[in-house]
Design a protein around this motif. Structure first.
Motif, PDB file in Angstrom:
ATOM      1  N   ASN A 152       0.863  -1.185   0.000  1.00  0.00           N
ATOM      2  CA  ASN A 152       0.000   0.000   0.000  1.00  0.00           C
ATOM      3  C   ASN A 152       0.888   1.219   0.000  1.00  0.00           C
ATOM      4  N   PHE A 153       0.476   2.234  -0.714  1.00  0.00           N
ATOM      5  CA  PHE A 153       1.258   3.474  -0.745  1.00  0.00           C
ATOM      6  C   PHE A 153       0.364   4.613  -0.250  1.00  0.00           C
ATOM      7  N   SER A 154       0.683   5.136   0.938  1.00  0.00           N
ATOM      8  CA  SER A 154      -0.091   6.240   1.526  1.00  0.00           C
ATOM      9  C   SER A 154       0.686   7.542   1.442  1.00  0.00           C
ATOM     10  N   GLY A 155       0.046   8.624   1.874  1.00  0.00           N
ATOM     11  CA  GLY A 155       0.743   9.912   1.961  1.00  0.00           C
ATOM     12  C   GLY A 155       0.022  10.997   1.180  1.00  0.00           C
ATOM     13  N   VAL A 156       0.009  12.217   1.752  1.00  0.00           N
ATOM     14  CA  VAL A 156      -0.741  13.317   1.125  1.00  0.00           C
ATOM     15  C   VAL A 156      -0.020  13.925  -0.066  1.00  0.00           C
ATOM     16  N   GLY A 157       1.275  13.663  -0.201  1.00  0.00           N
ATOM     17  CA  GLY A 157       2.029  14.414  -1.216  1.00  0.00           C
ATOM     18  C   GLY A 157       2.881  13.527  -2.105  1.00  0.00           C
ATOM     19  N   LYS A 158       2.273  12.498  -2.656  1.00  0.00           N
ATOM     20  CA  LYS A 158       3.061  11.614  -3.535  1.00  0.00           C
ATOM     21  C   LYS A 158       3.464  12.394  -4.786  1.00  0.00           C
ATOM     22  N   THR A 159       4.737  12.362  -5.124  1.00  0.00           N
ATOM     23  CA  THR A 159       5.194  13.092  -6.306  1.00  0.00           C
ATOM     24  C   THR A 159       5.020  12.212  -7.548  1.00  0.00           C
ATOM     25  N   ASP A 160       5.168  12.842  -8.716  1.00  0.00           N
ATOM     26  CA  ASP A 160       4.915  12.095  -9.963  1.00  0.00           C
ATOM     27  C   ASP A 160       5.825  10.867 -10.083  1.00  0.00           C
ATOM     28  N   TRP A 161       7.115  11.044  -9.746  1.00  0.00           N
ATOM     29  CA  TRP A 161       8.018   9.879  -9.918  1.00  0.00           C
ATOM     30  C   TRP A 161       7.623   8.763  -8.965  1.00  0.00           C
TER      31      TRP A 161
END
Ligand code: LLP
Length: 390
Positions: free
Chosen positions: A93-102
């Protein structure tokens, strides 16, 4: 040679020969913790993911991966570490408010199990990047359930005032939007209400909220494959010797008894602290004992750069003198060498009379200890040793 253990279970040969400061990981405690999770979840459609942010030490994550847990990630760096450790990508799972494009592209390239999406702008970017890559992104919406977990203000995450998740009032319109996006596969709903939660009532409230949402979406014919309730179970920082295992029984029972899971629905967890907290100890040596007019100070060779929790959250950690032979106690402020007044592990703590050269254990430091270490003051990062075989 047989190890000799002190009364707190430390292999003293290993402790005495390792240059301080260092993290000592008791791998038997880690294994019994995971065994207890397996015991409490057996026979239920529950999947536990390990939140790598709590401790990203490759040795620790490798051990956890071998026990079959999934991985909860919050950065491209953690995704890379989880891939290197060998976690199956569908269990990530990938969480977080600020996932960048890369970071989004990186996750898409591995077809990870779920992006936990925290806003509409993020959803639109994931859809667009997936389209460009000819992929379909698996997602869950992180819902902010506005529940106060009664924990420290810096680690409360589920109330309406903080940056995390999608407010429950707008969830319906966000879901409608997602269902129209061609490169999005909506798998579930995600929640995380905070950390170091030691009472079950906030989790019961969370179950009630989820039950209400599931009833509502049943009527609309929308089925969620996954309900993810995040992490947050607390550990016992005051008596780690008597309670080395968190109360997984009450925790998992809360969900068994209160959450009305549907058929073909899995319940996911993202536990960090409760998995690794008690297996780790920061071991440090006394550099000086100093007396001022009103206080006695124990000055350690470990500082806030090695374990920042007391300085940042006023967190309590048990502190034990592993080598003193004194029978009388004295009261000390226990501090580090960093040039900051907040570099304090404990105020007014009672220890056996302590001397230069004594070895000190700062307990329950396996979670958010090594992973939050810094190089402030150009100090070296702490190293680590692993003990197996009590
Ligand atoms: N899932 C999400 C979305 C999270 O934000 C967190 C932790 C977890 C899972 C894992 O939570 P746990 O089971 O460890 O409570 N540095 C602080 C704790 C920060 C927690 C951040 N989020 C501390 O040292 O107390």
């Amino acid at each position: 040679m047989l190890d000799t253990f002190n009364q707190h279970g430390f292999a003293m040969d290993l402790v005495e020969k390792t240059p301080t400061p260092f993290y000592y990981y008791d791998m038997d405690v880690l294994r019994s913790t995971i065994d207890e999770i397996k015991r409490c979840t057996a026979g239920f459609p529950f999947k536990v993911h390990y939140a790598l942010k709590a401790n990203g030490n490759p040795h620790i994550i490798n051990e956890i991966m071998h026990h079959g847990l999934g991985a909860d990630l919050v950065s491209g760096g953690e995704l890379k570490a989880a891939i290197e450790a060998g976690f199956p990508t569908q269990d990530m799972n990938f969480s977080g408010v600020g996932k960048t494009d890369w970071e989004i592209r990186f996750g898409l390239s591995y077809d990870i199990g779920c992006f936990n999406v925290e806003s509409v702008p993020e959803l639109d970017v994931i859809n667009q990047l997936a389209q460009e890559m000819g992929k379909t992104a698996n997602i869950a919406f992180r819902v902010n359930p506005d529940i106060d977990a009664h924990t420290h203000k810096y680690i409360t995450t589920g109330t309406a005032d903080n940056k995390f998740g999608i407010n429950i009032e707008v969830l319906e319109s966000v879901i409608n939007h997602a269902l129209e996006l061609p490169n999005i596969h909506l798998r579930g709903l995600h929640f995380h209400i905070g950390s170091q939660i030691t009472i079950m009532q906030p989790f019961v409230m969370l179950c009630d909220t989820i039950n209400g949402l599931l009833d509502h979406y049943d009527k609309r014919g929308i089925h969620f494959e996954i309900i993810n309730v995040g992490g947050g179970l607390g550990i016992d920082y005051s008596t780690p010797d008597t309670h080395p295992l968190p109360d997984f029984e009450s925790y998992f029972n809360t969900f068994k008894n209160h959450l009305k899971l549907r058929d073909n629905q899995e319940l996911h967890f993202e536990l960090g602290r409760s998995i690794v907290g008690e297996c780790g100890t920061l071991i440090t040596r006394v550099t000086f004992v100093k007396e001022s007019r009103n206080k006695k100070f124990v000055i350690l060779d470990a500082g806030m750069t090695d374990l920042i929790r007391p300085a940042l959250y006023e967190a309590h950690h048990e502190i034990q003198n592993l080598t003193s032979r004194e029978s009388t106690q004295a009261v000390y402020d226990i501090v580090g060498p960093v040039c900051e007044s907040s570099d304090v592990f404990a105020h007014d703590r009672s220890l056996p009379v302590t001397h230069r050269g004594d070895l000190i254990a700062i307990r329950s430091a396996g979670a958010y200890g090594e992973s939050m270490a810094s190089r402030y003051n150009m100090r070296a990062l702490p190293h680590s040793v692993f003990h197996t075989g009590n």
